[in-house]
Design an enzyme around this catalytic site. Sequence first.
Site, PDB file in Angstrom:
ATOM      1  CG  HIS A   1      -7.294 -15.349  -6.299  1.00 44.29           C
ATOM      2  ND1 HIS A   1      -6.724 -15.976  -7.389  1.00 44.29           N
ATOM      3  CD2 HIS A   1      -8.561 -15.061  -6.660  1.00 44.29           C
ATOM      4  CE1 HIS A   1      -7.609 -16.045  -8.369  1.00 44.29           C
ATOM      5  NE2 HIS A   1      -8.734 -15.495  -7.948  1.00 44.29           N
ATOM      6  CG  ASP A   2     -10.063 -18.627  -6.456  1.00 41.97           C
ATOM      7  OD1 ASP A   2     -10.491 -17.567  -5.950  1.00 41.97           O
ATOM      8  OD2 ASP A   2     -10.028 -18.823  -7.677  1.00 41.97           O
TER       9      ASP A   2
ATOM     10  CG  ASP B   1      -1.673   1.218   1.474  1.00 46.22           C
ATOM     11  OD1 ASP B   1      -1.797   2.016   0.516  1.00 46.22           O
ATOM     12  OD2 ASP B   1      -2.173   1.409   2.596  1.00 46.22           O
TER      13      ASP B   1
ATOM     14  CG  ASP C   1     -12.331 -15.245 -13.546  1.00 49.88           C
ATOM     15  OD1 ASP C   1     -11.620 -15.576 -12.592  1.00 49.88           O
ATOM     16  OD2 ASP C   1     -13.575 -15.194 -13.493  1.00 49.88           O
TER      17      ASP C   1
ATOM     18  CD  GLU D   1     -10.367 -19.731 -12.527  1.00 48.21           C
ATOM     19  OE1 GLU D   1     -10.413 -19.984 -11.314  1.00 48.21           O
ATOM     20  OE2 GLU D   1     -11.214 -18.995 -13.086  1.00 48.21           O
TER      21      GLU D   1
ATOM     22  CG  ASP E   1      -5.857   3.220   0.144  1.00 49.43           C
ATOM     23  OD1 ASP E   1      -4.990   2.327   0.300  1.00 49.43           O
ATOM     24  OD2 ASP E   1      -6.450   3.414  -0.938  1.00 49.43           O
TER      25      ASP E   1
ATOM     26  CG  ASN F   1      -2.881   5.250  -1.627  1.00 48.12           C
ATOM     27  OD1 ASN F   1      -2.917   4.176  -1.019  1.00 48.12           O
ATOM     28  ND2 ASN F   1      -3.809   5.629  -2.475  1.00 48.12           N
TER      29      ASN F   1
ATOM     30  CG  ASP G   1      -1.186   1.534  -3.900  1.00 55.33           C
ATOM     31  OD1 ASP G   1       0.013   1.346  -4.182  1.00 55.33           O
ATOM     32  OD2 ASP G   1      -1.565   2.093  -2.836  1.00 55.33           O
TER      33      ASP G   1
ATOM     34  CG  ASP H   1      -7.317 -12.449 -13.302  1.00 53.26           C
ATOM     35  OD1 ASP H   1      -8.141 -12.992 -14.036  1.00 53.26           O
ATOM     36  OD2 ASP H   1      -6.996 -12.862 -12.172  1.00 53.26           O
TER      37      ASP H   1
HETATM   38  C1  NOJ Z   1     -12.476 -17.531 -10.539  1.00 53.95           C
HETATM   39  C2  NOJ Z   1     -11.663 -16.611  -9.718  1.00 53.95           C
HETATM   40  O1  NOJ Z   1     -10.384 -17.163  -9.532  1.00 53.95           O
HETATM   41  C3  NOJ Z   1     -12.404 -16.379  -8.425  1.00 53.95           C
HETATM   42  O2  NOJ Z   1     -11.649 -15.654  -7.505  1.00 53.95           O
HETATM   43  C4  NOJ Z   1     -13.698 -15.673  -8.738  1.00 53.95           C
HETATM   44  O3  NOJ Z   1     -14.461 -15.563  -7.565  1.00 53.95           O
HETATM   45  C5  NOJ Z   1     -14.500 -16.420  -9.788  1.00 53.95           C
HETATM   46  N1  NOJ Z   1     -13.703 -16.876 -10.883  1.00 53.95           N
HETATM   47  C6  NOJ Z   1     -15.555 -15.531 -10.374  1.00 53.95           C
HETATM   48  O4  NOJ Z   1     -14.956 -14.565 -11.180  1.00 53.95           O
END
Ligand code: NOJ
Length: 519
Positions: free
Chosen positions: A319-320, A22, A195, A254, A26, A24, A30, A99
């Site tokens: 991130h999932d 970060d 995605d 993905e 907040d 700035n 970023d 992405d």
């Molecule tokens: C896959 C992404 O990796 C995930 O984070 C997202 O919630 C879903 N697609 C919907 O875009």
Amino acid sequence: MDDFLWWRDGVIYQIYPRSFSDSNGDGLGDLIGIVSHLDYLNDLGIDAIWLSPFQPTPDKDFGYDVSNYTAVDPRFGTLADFDRLVEGAHLRGMRIVLDLVLNHTSDQHAWFRESSSSQDNSKRDWYIWRECPNNWQASFGGSAWEYDPGTRQYYLHLFTKEQPDVNWRNPEVRKAMLDVFRFWLEHGVDGFRLDVFNAYFKDPDLPDNPPKFGLRAFDRQRHIHDIDQPEMIPFLNELRGLLDSYPERYAVGETYLAKLQKTISYCGEDKLHAAFSFDFTSNDLFFPWDPAWWMDQITRREEATNQASIWPTTVLSNHDLPRAASRYSRGEDDAQAKLAMSLLLTLRGTPFLYYGEEIAMRDISLKRGEILDPPGRKYWPIYKGRDGCRSPMQWNDKPFAGFSNTRPWLPVHPDYTRRNVAAQQADPDSMFNFTRNLLHLRKETPALRRGSFIPLKTPRGTLAYLRQTDDQCVLVRMNFRKSQVNIAQPAGEWRAVFTSAEGARGRLTPYEIQLFSKE
Ligand code: NOJ
């Protein structure tokens, strides 16, 4: 360096922008925060940065609900900041992968606002509207259809109701989407991560999905009409034509509800360069720590990708998913995280490294009231969502881990005073130095980047394989057990090039990794 092709030989590092740095104050990461760490990434030894979405978003799915594809969310910076990031990365020889979330928009996107304004709006057909819902389920829970009282029809959303699916069968939509690619290509972007690309097209008749056994309503149907439609291939051909009109561009898909063979069918010289098959993480509740299971998965993938001449991708964290270090490590010890990292960096295929994986960051745990992620809020406590793996990067032991000078959007992991980049840089045995050394070794070793994969028979609890090119061979040996295992000394003139422990030839200490090379 020989015929190094960045997306094939290189390592791609995923940044979740709001959690990286970060600049700035907040509490949200970023683009300038990322710019300020380009030297760090270059020194680490990665070749490309995949940026999770930073476009304007109402944050109903934390960036994966985009309300304008060709702008930067002011909380993350400006288009000029993005250009600086691209320029800075290129100056250091690193590529930028964006992405693109094109299966659905945010319900706040101008296209959906128009489409939902009346049944005869010119953009009505840009989304999927029907009088009656079918049995399709949203991945985040509930029906995939939402009633719009204003225009008295239902619209389709495979994720949250604030993420309406666009109608890819409409030629104007396809043109608008290709323009999005063009826009970013013109800004110097080197590649794209698409995605849930295989959900773009749905069966035009929208039939019910047939039933099957499963826990959630979503899993109790075979997803055959809502994904993987034949029209995807001609679109990929068209997209590839566009990408190939620029030098060395790349697209990785993905694959939603990925099945290996299906994933492979989307790749090739006139389709995607690669698609995630998630061979080691496909079930997000069950992550075996068993070398026999790993070898099974690896050989299945080897056979299928070799036969189709497709270059695999390797993903252990993103991130999932719960982070690899959280899945495999016990307590503070990073021995198992190092073993996982060795698999990621020595299997055949492009490794995708997730920010913080290089210091074995662990997931944070949140109380019910603190959970932000929509599926976590819906399914708690059976499934706690994905906030855990999205906590701020741990740079140093200063307040908020040097990520920000104010309270971040998600809490910093409480272990940050011990587990952080600065501390690990100073410790030769740290996860950071382990990762960095292995990344650099990989870069200098064609067999690790390009070599074929040859499985070896080894004692129970261990895994071993060769990576081989015409003039180089690397032997990789790992012990998945917390006890020592005796293992035959490899025959021939092997040179020890890497180890996590003693490197003694006749044995592997607990969780030890050894690499030998022969020219
Ligand atoms: C896959 C992404 O990796 C995930 O984070 C997202 O919630 C879903 N697609 C919907 O875009």
